[in-house]
Design an enzyme around this catalytic site. Sequence first.
Site: not given
Ligand code: NCD
Ligand code: ZN
Length: 364
Positions: A30, A32-34, A116, A153, A191, A236, A264, A268, A280
């Site tokens: 899991h 996030h690479l943006r 997802k 989620h 998560h 989150l 996860d 940011h 988050a």
């Molecule tokens: C994630 C995000 O920033 O994209 N944020 C997080 O707090 N985990 C989104 C997510 O997976 O809930």
């Molecule tokens: Zn996530």
Amino acid sequence: MHSTVEKDKKTSYPKTMIDKITITRPDDWHLHLRDGDMLKGIMPETTRHFGRAIIMPNLIPPVITSNEARMYRDRILAARPVGSTFNPLMTLYLTDKTDPNDVSSAFADGLINAVKYYPAGATTNSESGVTNINNVMPVLEKMAEIGLTLCIHGEVTDPEIDIFDREAVFIDKVLNPLRLNLPELKTTSEHITTKDGVDYVKSQSKNHAASITTHHMMINRNHLLVGGIKPHYYCLPVVKREEHRLAIRDAATSGDSRFFLGTDSAPHLDPNKETGCGCAGCFTATNTMPLLAHVFDEDNKLKNLEKFTSFNGPKHYDLEPNQDTITLVKSDTASSFPEKIQTNDGPVTVFDPGHKVYWKVRDS
Ligand code: NCD
Ligand code: ZN
């Protein structure tokens, strides 16, 4: 002045005499690479240690169709550091309007490894998520038929439900009914943050597993809130009370094949975290492996680290483990990790557990 988390917390550490461990290269189930400059800036933090990762589709706009997933995958591959063989495992973002045929052909083409499910409004960039699970039953039935995993989620979004209870209520109100209704659908509770999440996974005999993050194993809600609010500990699902942290930590370190790593890691920019209404997400890609070695060592469970990071995930997703290895070493001097990663978009703060860590990944 705000107090910070104790830097030199006394722990019973170091406990074992083991100071080196070689494991099959880990995967992140899991991540996030943006996109754009953020993607380019943070990509090496994952490719340095991980062989593969399940890539979250919550871009703005989200990755909904197979075409969008193909283009996003190309952008990720183009952003890999020279020489990297990192393999991004793509997902589609489920919406009320997702076309079951597009999903099944993307899976047949080997383009995606999961779909997802975000309840609409549950977390960052989830506005286009599912408003009612009944709206997506045709897609889920198709997925059950072809053996495609649904990554979930698992939080309800009902404003009446306390944020600390949203995971437990989701299990009762959405997840369990779905699993009873469609037992052939393979599901991942992503998560998990509660004892309820752990117990639910253990109660299921097949087709269900859970990912666990590094930070949820290391911090509870006191770390987030006592002595001043710590924006870089806000994610989150939000971190819970201590008994929940211990329950997920026990599950992760137990070796049980139904639990595996999903960091996860969610970058940011600092100004978007350190503000009146902060985003988050904890960014843990950089130091996750040393932190996990610390956790498993502290609990005398180093022998199970490889299962959690390298074997249990591939098993759930019907893939082979990676072929190569990484080596973690423990030394007498504390490891140092960058405080921030500087991207061309701006700085991203790296998760700091608030105490020293003596493990690091040996350069290969
Ligand atoms: C994630 C995000 O920033 O994209 N944020 C997080 O707090 N985990 C989104 C997510 O997976 O809930
Ligand atoms: Zn996530």
